[in-house]
Design a protein around this motif. Sequence first.
Motif, PDB file in Angstrom:
ATOM      1  N   GLU A 297       0.842  -1.200   0.000  1.00 48.26           N
ATOM      2  CA  GLU A 297       0.000   0.000   0.000  1.00 48.26           C
ATOM      3  C   GLU A 297       0.880   1.255   0.000  1.00 48.26           C
ATOM      4  N   LYS A 344     -10.999  -4.210  -5.347  1.00 52.09           N
ATOM      5  CA  LYS A 344     -10.008  -3.231  -4.884  1.00 52.09           C
ATOM      6  C   LYS A 344     -10.171  -1.868  -5.575  1.00 52.09           C
ATOM      7  N   ARG A 346     -12.867  -0.385  -6.086  1.00 50.63           N
ATOM      8  CA  ARG A 346     -13.958   0.369  -5.470  1.00 50.63           C
ATOM      9  C   ARG A 346     -13.477   1.254  -4.340  1.00 50.63           C
ATOM     10  N   TYR A 347     -12.347   0.907  -3.787  1.00 52.21           N
ATOM     11  CA  TYR A 347     -11.910   1.636  -2.601  1.00 52.21           C
ATOM     12  C   TYR A 347     -10.773   2.606  -2.896  1.00 52.21           C
ATOM     13  N   PHE A 349      -9.730   6.196  -3.033  1.00 54.54           N
ATOM     14  CA  PHE A 349     -10.088   7.574  -2.775  1.00 54.54           C
ATOM     15  C   PHE A 349      -8.830   8.323  -2.368  1.00 54.54           C
TER      16      PHE A 349
END
Length: 438
Positions: A297, A344, A346-347, A349
Motif C-alpha cells: 500500500e 479493490k 472500489r476503494y 479515494f
Amino acid sequence: MWLSLAFALFVAPMQAQEEERPYFDQREQALLRLLTKLPQTPPPSPSNRFADDPRAARFGQILFFDPGLSPSGTVSCATCHDPEKGWSDGRPTSLGVSLGRRNAPTLLGAAEQRWFFWDGRADSLWSQALGPVENPVEMAGSRTDMVRYVAETPDLRKAYEELFGAMPEGLDDRKRFPDGARPRPPAPTGMFHDVSDLSMPTEGLPAYKAWASMSAEDQEAINQAFAYCGKAIAAFERKLVIQPAPFDRFAASVLTPGAEGADKDAISIAAQRGLELFMGKASCHNCHFTPLMSDREFHNVGHEVGVDEDFDHGRPDGIQKLRLDPFNGMGPYSDAPDLETNVKLRYLFYDSHTYGAYKTPTLRNLGRTAPYMHDGRFDTIEEVVFFYQQLPGQPPIGHREETLTRPRMTLQERKDLAAFLRTLDSPPLPEELRRAPD
Ligand code: HEC
Ligand code: HEC
C-alpha cells in the motif's frame, strides 16, 4: 603460547558472540511468520487469461528484451530492468530516451503486488507493461508503432498469431494507422484535479491528433493487440519469483528448526540483532511486512523537497490515472471485468493525506537495487536507516505518517539493522530467464 594467543584473539571473541545470539520470543515469532515463506507461484491474475500460459510467457520474454519496441531501437524493458542489476538499473532515476524523475523498481516478485508504479497507477502487471512503451522519457513510442513492429517482424507475428489470432488488417496503410498515433494520456493537473480536464484527446501533440483521426474500429483493434502484448509480457514477469534468501533460512531455523534449508547461522549475529530491531524498536514491520517486505500500500514517509524542485504528488495522481485507464481491471480489455474480481478498484479515494504517498517498496534484494526511494535520493542502505532515525524536515504537502517514530538507535544498532537488510538478497534466477529466449 601461540595457541593461547590464537584462542584469545579469535576463538574467545567468537564464543562471546555466541552467547549474545538473540532469542526470538513468541511475539517476534508471530511477526517473523509474516515475513518469510515466499510464495513460489504468484497469485492468480483473472484479468489476464494468458497469465500462466507458457507460450505467452515465451513471447513476453522476447518482447521484454527487444529494443525494437522503442522507435529509436535502443530501449527495451531490460534497459531499466536489467537482470544483472537486480532487475533495476542502478541509477537514481531512469534514463530511457531521456531522463525520468523516478527510480526503477526491481521486477523480482512484482507479480505479488496489488498496484504497480510508485503511485499505483496500474492495477495489473499487464496494464503496467503498456505504460513504458508510450512514456516519453522511457521508450517514447506508441501503441500503433509497437503493434506494427510486431506485425512486421515475422517471428513476433507468428508467436502473436498462434496465441491471440490474426493481427489487425491494413497496418501498412499509414493513412489509416498513422505513425506514432496514440491517445492523449490522462494528465492530472493542479492540486484538486478536475476530472473533466483529463480527456481531451486531440489537444497537444501531433501523435494525439493522429490517433483522433483513426476510426473507432481501428483504434479498438490497436488497443486490443496492445493489451495482448502486455498480457504476454506479464506472463513472463510472473516467472520472476523471489528465491529464498539467507534471512529465510534463518527464519526457518527459528520457526521450524530442523526443516530443510533451515540454518541458524545463515545470517550473522549482528543481522539477527538487526532483525529484532526491524520488528521491535524500529517498527519497520508496520509497513514492510508480508514476504515481499511490503504491505503493498501507500504511505508518506515525509521526504523533504527543495524549493526549486517540482513536487511529485504520488498517490493522488495514480488514483486519477487508474480510474480513467481503459486498461484497468474493469475495462473492455480485461478478462474479468466484474465488480467482484475488481473489488479493490472500489476503494480508491484520495484526499490531502494521500499527497506525497508512494507505494511501500519491497525490501527483497536491496543489496542489488541501490539507489533507494521513489526518486533514488539515497545511495546506501545506511543512509536510508539514518533517514528513518532522523526524519529531517517536513514534506511540502500532506504529512508524514505517525507510525514513523524516529527510533533512537546507536551507531551499532544502525549497523545491525543495515546488516539485516543485506540478508534479503536472493540467489539469481536461472540463466534462461535472464536473457531473450533461444
Ligand atoms: C527508461 C527506463 C524504463 C523502461 C524502458 C521500462 N521501465 Fe519499468 N519502470 C521504470 C521506472 C522509473 C518505474 C517506476 C515509474 C513510476 O513509478 O512512475 C518502472 C516501473 C515498472 C514496474 C512496476 C513495479 C512495481 O513494483 O510497481 C514494472 C512491473 C515495470 N516497470 C515493468 C516494465 C516493463 C514490462 C517494461 C517494458 C515494456 C518497462 N518496465 C520499461 C523504468 C523503466
Ligand atoms: C509508514 C510506513 C513505513 C515504515 C514504518 C517504514 N517504511 Fe520504509 N518505506 C516506506 C515507503 C512508503 C517507502 C517509499 C518512500 C519513497 O520512495 O518516497 C519506503 C522505502 C524504504 C526503503 C527504500 C527501498 C527501495 O528500494 O527504494 C528502505 C530500504 C526502507 N524503506 C527501509 C525501512 C526501514 C529500515 C524501516 C524501519 C526503520 C522502514 N523502512 C519503515 C514505508 C515505510
